[in-house]
Design a protein around this motif. Structure first.
Motif, PDB file in Angstrom:
ATOM      1  N   GLY A  11       0.844  -1.210   0.000  1.00 20.01           N
ATOM      2  CA  GLY A  11       0.000   0.000   0.000  1.00 20.01           C
ATOM      3  C   GLY A  11       0.866   1.241   0.000  1.00 20.01           C
ATOM      4  N   GLY A  14      -0.285   4.753  -0.822  1.00 19.42           N
ATOM      5  CA  GLY A  14      -1.458   5.218  -0.078  1.00 19.42           C
ATOM      6  C   GLY A  14      -1.092   6.303   0.922  1.00 19.42           C
ATOM      7  N   GLN A  15      -2.128   6.781   1.623  1.00 18.08           N
ATOM      8  CA  GLN A  15      -1.884   7.961   2.471  1.00 18.08           C
ATOM      9  C   GLN A  15      -1.105   7.641   3.747  1.00 18.08           C
ATOM     10  N   ILE A  16      -1.296   6.473   4.342  1.00 17.10           N
ATOM     11  CA  ILE A  16      -0.498   6.158   5.544  1.00 17.10           C
ATOM     12  C   ILE A  16       0.987   6.097   5.169  1.00 17.10           C
ATOM     13  N   GLU A  42       2.764  -2.067  -4.681  1.00 15.76           N
ATOM     14  CA  GLU A  42       1.446  -1.486  -4.993  1.00 15.76           C
ATOM     15  C   GLU A  42       0.734  -2.391  -5.987  1.00 15.76           C
ATOM     16  N   ILE A  43      -0.551  -2.161  -6.152  1.00 13.36           N
ATOM     17  CA  ILE A  43      -1.343  -3.003  -7.051  1.00 13.36           C
ATOM     18  C   ILE A  43      -0.911  -2.784  -8.516  1.00 13.36           C
ATOM     19  N   VAL A  89       0.328  -2.697   4.949  1.00 14.02           N
ATOM     20  CA  VAL A  89      -0.547  -1.531   5.146  1.00 14.02           C
ATOM     21  C   VAL A  89      -1.689  -1.541   4.133  1.00 14.02           C
ATOM     22  N   GLY A  90      -1.415  -1.997   2.921  1.00 11.20           N
ATOM     23  CA  GLY A  90      -2.407  -1.930   1.853  1.00 11.20           C
ATOM     24  C   GLY A  90      -3.546  -2.912   2.058  1.00 11.20           C
ATOM     25  N   SER A  91      -4.747  -2.460   1.797  1.00  6.65           N
ATOM     26  CA  SER A  91      -5.885  -3.375   1.747  1.00  6.65           C
ATOM     27  C   SER A  91      -7.010  -2.669   1.004  1.00  6.65           C
ATOM     28  N   ILE A 110      -6.409 -11.085  -0.495  1.00  7.07           N
ATOM     29  CA  ILE A 110      -5.110 -10.371  -0.583  1.00  7.07           C
ATOM     30  C   ILE A 110      -4.118 -10.990   0.401  1.00  7.07           C
ATOM     31  N   GLN A 114      -0.401 -12.706  -0.031  1.00 11.27           N
ATOM     32  CA  GLN A 114       0.773 -12.071   0.576  1.00 11.27           C
ATOM     33  C   GLN A 114       1.403 -12.976   1.635  1.00 11.27           C
ATOM     34  N   VAL A 131      -1.444  -3.670   9.239  1.00  7.31           N
ATOM     35  CA  VAL A 131      -2.212  -2.458   9.541  1.00  7.31           C
ATOM     36  C   VAL A 131      -3.525  -2.464   8.766  1.00  7.31           C
ATOM     37  N   GLY A 132      -3.484  -2.965   7.538  1.00  2.00           N
ATOM     38  CA  GLY A 132      -4.669  -2.957   6.661  1.00  2.00           C
ATOM     39  C   GLY A 132      -5.845  -3.647   7.327  1.00  2.00           C
ATOM     40  N   ASN A 133      -6.979  -2.983   7.305  1.00  2.00           N
ATOM     41  CA  ASN A 133      -8.154  -3.501   8.022  1.00  2.00           C
ATOM     42  C   ASN A 133      -8.967  -4.501   7.204  1.00  2.00           C
ATOM     43  N   MET A 157      -1.831  -4.263  14.464  1.00  2.00           N
ATOM     44  CA  MET A 157      -1.593  -3.010  15.202  1.00  2.00           C
ATOM     45  C   MET A 157      -2.815  -2.491  15.950  1.00  2.00           C
ATOM     46  N   HIS A 189      -9.124  -4.493  16.739  1.00  2.00           N
ATOM     47  CA  HIS A 189      -8.994  -3.096  16.308  1.00  2.00           C
ATOM     48  C   HIS A 189     -10.299  -2.723  15.608  1.00  2.00           C
TER      49      HIS A 189
HETATM   50  P1  NAX Z   1      -5.182   4.242   1.105  1.00  2.00           P
HETATM   51  O1  NAX Z   1      -6.411   3.827   0.401  1.00  2.00           O
HETATM   52  O2  NAX Z   1      -4.741   5.667   1.043  1.00  2.00           O
HETATM   53  O3  NAX Z   1      -3.956   3.359   0.602  1.00  2.00           O
HETATM   54  C1  NAX Z   1      -4.021   1.986   0.513  1.00  2.00           C
HETATM   55  C2  NAX Z   1      -3.129   1.587  -0.627  1.00  2.00           C
HETATM   56  O4  NAX Z   1      -3.043   0.168  -0.629  1.00  2.00           O
HETATM   57  C3  NAX Z   1      -3.648   2.006  -1.996  1.00  2.00           C
HETATM   58  O5  NAX Z   1      -2.656   2.776  -2.664  1.00  2.00           O
HETATM   59  C4  NAX Z   1      -3.940   0.686  -2.693  1.00  2.00           C
HETATM   60  O6  NAX Z   1      -3.657   0.737  -4.086  1.00  2.00           O
HETATM   61  C5  NAX Z   1      -2.986  -0.246  -1.966  1.00  2.00           C
HETATM   62  N1  NAX Z   1      -3.335  -1.664  -2.031  1.00  2.00           N
HETATM   63  C6  NAX Z   1      -4.567  -2.233  -2.038  1.00  2.00           C
HETATM   64  N2  NAX Z   1      -4.466  -3.551  -2.195  1.00  2.00           N
HETATM   65  C7  NAX Z   1      -3.158  -3.833  -2.249  1.00  2.00           C
HETATM   66  C8  NAX Z   1      -2.425  -5.023  -2.426  1.00  2.00           C
HETATM   67  N3  NAX Z   1      -3.051  -6.200  -2.588  1.00  2.00           N
HETATM   68  N4  NAX Z   1      -1.081  -4.964  -2.465  1.00  2.00           N
HETATM   69  C9  NAX Z   1      -0.447  -3.792  -2.353  1.00  2.00           C
HETATM   70  N5  NAX Z   1      -1.091  -2.605  -2.198  1.00  2.00           N
HETATM   71  C10 NAX Z   1      -2.423  -2.643  -2.149  1.00  2.00           C
HETATM   72  O7  NAX Z   1      -5.371   3.754   2.611  1.00  2.00           O
HETATM   73  P2  NAX Z   1      -4.582   4.187   3.913  1.00  2.00           P
HETATM   74  O8  NAX Z   1      -5.247   5.378   4.494  1.00  2.00           O
HETATM   75  O9  NAX Z   1      -3.131   4.266   3.617  1.00  2.00           O
HETATM   76  O10 NAX Z   1      -4.927   2.966   4.884  1.00  2.00           O
HETATM   77  C11 NAX Z   1      -4.423   1.676   4.656  1.00  2.00           C
HETATM   78  C12 NAX Z   1      -5.115   0.668   5.549  1.00  2.00           C
HETATM   79  O11 NAX Z   1      -4.863   0.960   6.906  1.00  2.00           O
HETATM   80  C13 NAX Z   1      -6.641   0.627   5.413  1.00  2.00           C
HETATM   81  O12 NAX Z   1      -7.059  -0.725   5.363  1.00  2.00           O
HETATM   82  C14 NAX Z   1      -7.111   1.239   6.714  1.00  2.00           C
HETATM   83  O13 NAX Z   1      -8.398   0.788   7.071  1.00  2.00           O
HETATM   84  C15 NAX Z   1      -6.050   0.765   7.661  1.00  2.00           C
HETATM   85  N6  NAX Z   1      -5.939   1.471   8.935  1.00  2.00           N
HETATM   86  C16 NAX Z   1      -5.597   0.742  10.030  1.00  2.00           C
HETATM   87  C17 NAX Z   1      -5.389   1.323  11.267  1.00  2.00           C
HETATM   88  C18 NAX Z   1      -5.016   0.509  12.457  1.00  2.00           C
HETATM   89  O14 NAX Z   1      -4.900   1.101  13.527  1.00  2.00           O
HETATM   90  N7  NAX Z   1      -4.796  -0.786  12.365  1.00  2.00           N
HETATM   91  C19 NAX Z   1      -5.582   2.792  11.459  1.00  2.00           C
HETATM   92  C20 NAX Z   1      -5.524   3.572  10.193  1.00  2.00           C
HETATM   93  C21 NAX Z   1      -6.157   2.910   8.990  1.00  2.00           C
HETATM   94  O15 NAX Z   1      -7.544   3.110   9.070  1.00  2.00           O
END
Ligand code: NAX
Length: 327
Positions: A11, A14-16, A42-43, A89-91, A110, A114, A131-133, A157, A189
């Motif tokens: 990911g 993405g923004q994180i 990344e995807i 992180v990505g999901s 996914i 992975q 991290v990815g939810n 996390m 979480h």
């Molecule tokens: P974004 O949507 O900004 O970025 C996610 C990125 O992951 C995208 O660029 C997407 O193309 C990529 N991605 C998707 N599937 C993928 C794969 N199979 N392989 C590689 N990359 C892939 O999301 P962002 O704000 O960065 O958040 C990422 C994840 O963190 C989300 O699932 C979000 O719910 C989760 N979080 C978890 C938290 C926690 O405390 N555990 C808190 C923050 C966040 O909500």
């Protein structure tokens, strides 16, 4: 010359990750003398790959002395190759009208892929942080694929929830956040998590005594921590990113640094504290050697705490049931 740590991050466009990657490269995760190589996944979609190139260009432009190389790829086996840490992180985000069960299953696919790729190509000492939810269930699915790496290497996390809770207590008491200790996050979480204030201390005294407001602790503090993610989205129009990246730095640093400090981390449950054995639940852990931890035993739970843990454990057990064919 210290050998670099290979850090695979998914990911990555993405923004994180936009907040996370510069901090890893600056030495905030593994130390100011530890070189790193970033392996970014990344995807396989042109827009995402282009954005990833842009992220790598910015990292280049920081001229970080510790950053030895950046690998950008859409192939999990390239990203996880020889990785010492895999930060997943990505999901897939929850779309409009999407049921939680669909989200669990879509993301499960996914994390099957992975998990298999990590087990096949990552370094022997590899550690995984999800991290990815929904992160507790995603990590369980990834760990279930592993034949070489033990399940204990896979964590998820809840550090953001711990940090959120500490600040809420500090602000209520009118003290610095450094005064708050021993806040344990139990469970999932998700809004069912239980931020256990009963063992927290403020300035060395029981938090409940300092705050002296049981109704606030039970009826305001707990839901405020549990629903903080939604409150950030309502305020910012986007989900937590800088604070999530910061929490992941704290999570990995805590696991990388042996100490007596107790951290909240989602690990495979051994049945402690009323969690179903085999689900990934947030519990108190202590790091005993770099990347190795033990679940802290003997934290006493009153009736209220037991009830809260039962609620979040039900949710975790239900999530496991939903994805049982992926395990
Ligand atoms: P974004 O949507 O900004 O970025 C996610 C990125 O992951 C995208 O660029 C997407 O193309 C990529 N991605 C998707 N599937 C993928 C794969 N199979 N392989 C590689 N990359 C892939 O999301 P962002 O704000 O960065 O958040 C990422 C994840 O963190 C989300 O699932 C979000 O719910 C989760 N979080 C978890 C938290 C926690 O405390 N555990 C808190 C923050 C966040 O909500």
């Amino acid at each position: 010359m210290t050998a670099p740590i290979r850090v695979a991050v998914t990911g990555a466009a993405g923004q994180i990750c936009y907040s996370l990657l510069p901090r890893i490269a600056a030495g905030e995760m593994f130390g100011k003398d530890q070189p790193v190589i970033l392996q970014l996944l990344e995807i396989p979609v042109e827009k995402a790959q282009q954005a990833l190139v842009g992220v790598a260009m910015e990292l280049d432009d920081c001229a970080f002395p510790l950053l030895q190389d950046i690998i950008c790829t859409d192939d999990p086996k390239v990203a996880f190759k020889d990785a010492n840490w895999c930060l997943l992180v990505g999901s897939k985000p929850r779309g409009p009208g999407m049921e939680r069960a669909d989200l669990l299953k879509d993301n499960g696919k996914i994390f099957i892929g992975q998990g298999q790729a990590i087990d096949e190509v990552a370094a022997d000492d590899c550690r995984v942080a999800v991290v990815g939810n929904p992160c507790n269930t995603n990590v369980m699915i990834a760990a279930a694929q592993a034949k070489r790496l033990p399940a204990e290497r896979f964590t998820a996390m809840t550090r953001l929830d711990q940090n959120r809770g500490c600040t809420q207590l500090a602000q209520k008491a009118g003290v610095a956040v450094t005064e708050v200790e021993n806040l344990i996050i139990f469970g999932n979480h998700s809004p069912t998590m239980y931020p256990d204030f009963t063992h927290a201390t403020i300035g060395g005294k029981p938090a409940a005594e300092v705050i002296n407001d049981d109704a606030w602790l039970k009826e305001t503090f707990i839901p405020t921590v549990g629903k903080r993610g939604a409150a950030i989205i309502a305020a910012r129009g986007l989900s937590s990113a800088g604070s999530a990246a910061n929490a992941l730095i704290d999570h990995v640093k805590a696991l990388h640094t042996p100490s007596d400090t107790v951290h909240s981390i989602c690990v495979k449950s051994d049945g402690s504290y009323g969690f179903t054995a085999g689900v990934w639940a947030s519990v108190p852990v202590r790091t005993t050697a770099p990347g190795t931890y033990e679940i802290v035993q003997g934290v006493e739970l009153d009736e209220f705490s037991q009830g809260q843990i039962a609620i979040t454990n039900d949710e975790l057990t239900g999530e496991r049931e939903t994805v049982k064919d992926m395990l």
